[in-house]
Design a protein around this motif. Structure first.
Motif, short mmCIF file in Angstrom:
data_model
loop_
_atom_site.label_atom_id
_atom_site.label_comp_id
_atom_site.label_asym_id
_atom_site.label_seq_id
_atom_site.Cartn_x
_atom_site.Cartn_y
_atom_site.Cartn_z
N ASP A 48 -3.53 -16.55 2.22
CA ASP A 48 -4.06 -15.37 2.90
C ASP A 48 -3.17 -14.18 2.54
O ASP A 48 -1.97 -14.18 2.86
CB ASP A 48 -4.06 -15.61 4.42
N LYS A 49 -3.72 -13.18 1.89
CA LYS A 49 -2.92 -12.05 1.40
C LYS A 49 -2.26 -11.29 2.54
O LYS A 49 -1.12 -10.83 2.42
CB LYS A 49 -3.78 -11.11 0.56
N LYS A 50 -2.97 -11.13 3.66
CA LYS A 50 -2.39 -10.40 4.79
C LYS A 50 -1.18 -11.14 5.34
O LYS A 50 -0.15 -10.54 5.66
CB LYS A 50 -3.43 -10.21 5.89
N VAL A 51 -1.29 -12.46 5.45
CA VAL A 51 -0.15 -13.28 5.89
C VAL A 51 1.00 -13.12 4.91
O VAL A 51 2.16 -12.97 5.29
CB VAL A 51 -0.56 -14.76 6.01
N GLY A 52 0.67 -13.14 3.61
CA GLY A 52 1.68 -12.99 2.59
C GLY A 52 2.39 -11.65 2.64
O GLY A 52 3.59 -11.56 2.41
N ASN A 53 1.64 -10.60 2.97
CA ASN A 53 2.24 -9.26 3.08
C ASN A 53 3.30 -9.21 4.17
O ASN A 53 4.40 -8.68 3.98
CB ASN A 53 1.16 -8.22 3.37
N LEU A 107 5.39 -0.25 3.42
CA LEU A 107 5.92 0.85 4.24
C LEU A 107 4.96 1.31 5.34
O LEU A 107 5.40 1.61 6.46
CB LEU A 107 6.31 2.04 3.35
N PRO A 108 3.64 1.38 5.08
CA PRO A 108 2.73 1.81 6.17
C PRO A 108 2.81 0.90 7.39
O PRO A 108 2.86 1.38 8.53
CB PRO A 108 1.35 1.74 5.51
N GLN A 109 2.82 -0.45 7.17
CA GLN A 109 2.93 -1.39 8.29
C GLN A 109 4.29 -1.28 8.97
O GLN A 109 4.40 -1.39 10.20
CB GLN A 109 2.73 -2.84 7.80
N ILE A 110 5.34 -1.06 8.16
CA ILE A 110 6.68 -0.96 8.73
C ILE A 110 6.80 0.28 9.61
O ILE A 110 7.38 0.22 10.70
CB ILE A 110 7.73 -0.94 7.60
N ARG A 111 6.26 1.40 9.15
CA ARG A 111 6.31 2.63 9.95
C ARG A 111 5.55 2.48 11.26
O ARG A 111 5.97 2.97 12.30
CB ARG A 111 5.72 3.79 9.14
N ILE A 117 7.55 -8.86 4.08
CA ILE A 117 8.34 -7.93 4.90
C ILE A 117 9.50 -8.69 5.56
O ILE A 117 10.65 -8.25 5.55
CB ILE A 117 7.47 -7.28 5.99
N ALA A 118 9.18 -9.85 6.15
CA ALA A 118 10.21 -10.63 6.84
C ALA A 118 11.29 -11.11 5.89
O ALA A 118 12.49 -11.07 6.23
CB ALA A 118 9.56 -11.82 7.54
N LEU A 119 10.91 -11.57 4.70
CA LEU A 119 11.93 -12.12 3.79
C LEU A 119 12.90 -11.05 3.33
O LEU A 119 14.10 -11.30 3.21
CB LEU A 119 11.26 -12.83 2.61
N VAL A 120 12.40 -9.83 3.11
CA VAL A 120 13.28 -8.74 2.67
C VAL A 120 14.17 -8.27 3.82
O VAL A 120 15.39 -8.15 3.67
CB VAL A 120 12.47 -7.56 2.11
N LEU A 121 13.57 -8.00 4.98
CA LEU A 121 14.35 -7.50 6.11
C LEU A 121 15.37 -8.52 6.58
O LEU A 121 16.52 -8.17 6.88
CB LEU A 121 13.42 -7.10 7.25
N HIS A 124 4.82 -0.34 12.96
CA HIS A 124 5.33 -1.36 13.91
C HIS A 124 6.83 -1.58 13.74
O HIS A 124 7.32 -2.69 13.93
CB HIS A 124 4.60 -2.69 13.68
N TRP A 125 7.60 -0.54 13.43
CA TRP A 125 8.98 -0.74 13.05
C TRP A 125 9.84 -1.32 14.17
O TRP A 125 10.75 -2.12 13.91
CB TRP A 125 9.59 0.57 12.53
N LYS A 126 9.57 -0.97 15.43
CA LYS A 126 10.37 -1.49 16.54
C LYS A 126 10.19 -3.00 16.68
O LYS A 126 11.17 -3.75 16.83
CB LYS A 126 9.99 -0.78 17.83
N VAL A 127 8.93 -3.43 16.65
CA VAL A 127 8.64 -4.87 16.78
C VAL A 127 9.20 -5.63 15.58
O VAL A 127 9.82 -6.69 15.74
CB VAL A 127 7.12 -5.11 16.90
N LEU A 128 8.99 -5.10 14.39
CA LEU A 128 9.48 -5.76 13.17
C LEU A 128 11.00 -5.87 13.17
O LEU A 128 11.55 -6.92 12.81
CB LEU A 128 9.00 -5.00 11.94
#
Length: 232
Positions: free
Chosen positions: A197-202, A81-85, A206-210, A87-91
């Protein structure tokens, strides 16, 4: 009913455990946990000459968990959620674009090759996770079991070649790599990303769920739009 057949579920779990142990010792992007599990099961079924229909029936306790797993997809979404909030427009733009592209590419190619509407509906959700893809295919009049096969093939391709291909293309940003793989190769690609890479995985999670949610909403409209365009 002979309940001994359900021992095949334990065979699946044992194969996954062996693959997990192998991957812990010898990290490999190509031979990731899922790929190794599939290879182990194929070898066992061929050697023991177990009919696939029997194995599938015996795996029903695990198969029934697919629908429940849709709810579990909310967990990675909540964790990010922190990353989504931030960069939500780009995501949102990227995941909507990726969802449209993956659905259109599979469906239009199927139409070009002369596929019937049932097959087009089956291939439309090839790049989202299995339970969502099966639900979408069934809702559109497709074949859920075949849709699951398409999802696995797309996932395997992404999990084996996706990360390597993006590195060859010199894509360096972890966010871009994760979003690209998660959008195209769902859970299987995300597993590979997490191992690497955990950051890549994070970002892949996000992409797979959205993309799963967006595809479930847009798939009926895309299906009708494609055939409206073909009819013109």
């Amino acid at each position: 009913m002979d309940y001994v057949i359900y021992l095949y579920s334990f065979l699946t779990l044992a194969a996954f455990w062996l693959a997990l142990q192998f991957n812990k010792r010898w990290k490999s992007v190509v031979l990731n946990t899922f790929v190794l599990t599939v290879l182990i099961l194929i070898v066992v079924l061929l050697i023991t000459k177990i009919p696939y229909d029997d194995y599938w029936q015996g795996n029903s306790p695990l198969n029934h968990l697919l629908s429940v797993s849709i709810v579990a997809l909310a967990v990675p979404l909540y964790e990010q959620l922190p990353q989504i909030r931030k960069h939500w427009k780009v995501l949102l733009f990227l995941t909507v674009f990726a969802s449209l592209l993956t659905m259109l590419s599979g469906a239009l190619l199927a139409i070009i090759l002369g596929a019937q509407p049932q097959i087009v509906a089956t291939l439309l959700p090839k790049s989202v996770t299995t339970p969502i893809a099966m639900a979408i295919a069934e809702n559109l009049g497709g074949i859920p079991s075949v849709a699951a096969v398409g999802v696995i093939i797309a996932g395997l391709q992404g999990s084996i070649f996706g990360y390597l291909l993006l590195k060859i293309l010199r894509v360096r940003h972890s966010e871009a790599i994760g979003l690209a793989i998660g959008a195209v190769s769902h859970v299987l690609g995300t597993v590979t990303c997490m191992d690497t890479d955990k950051k890549v995985g994070n970002y892949s999670s996000i992409a797979l769920v959205l993309c799963g949610v967006i595809s479930a909403v847009l798939a009926p409209f895309i299906f009708k739009l494609i055939y409206a365009m073909v009819a013109i």
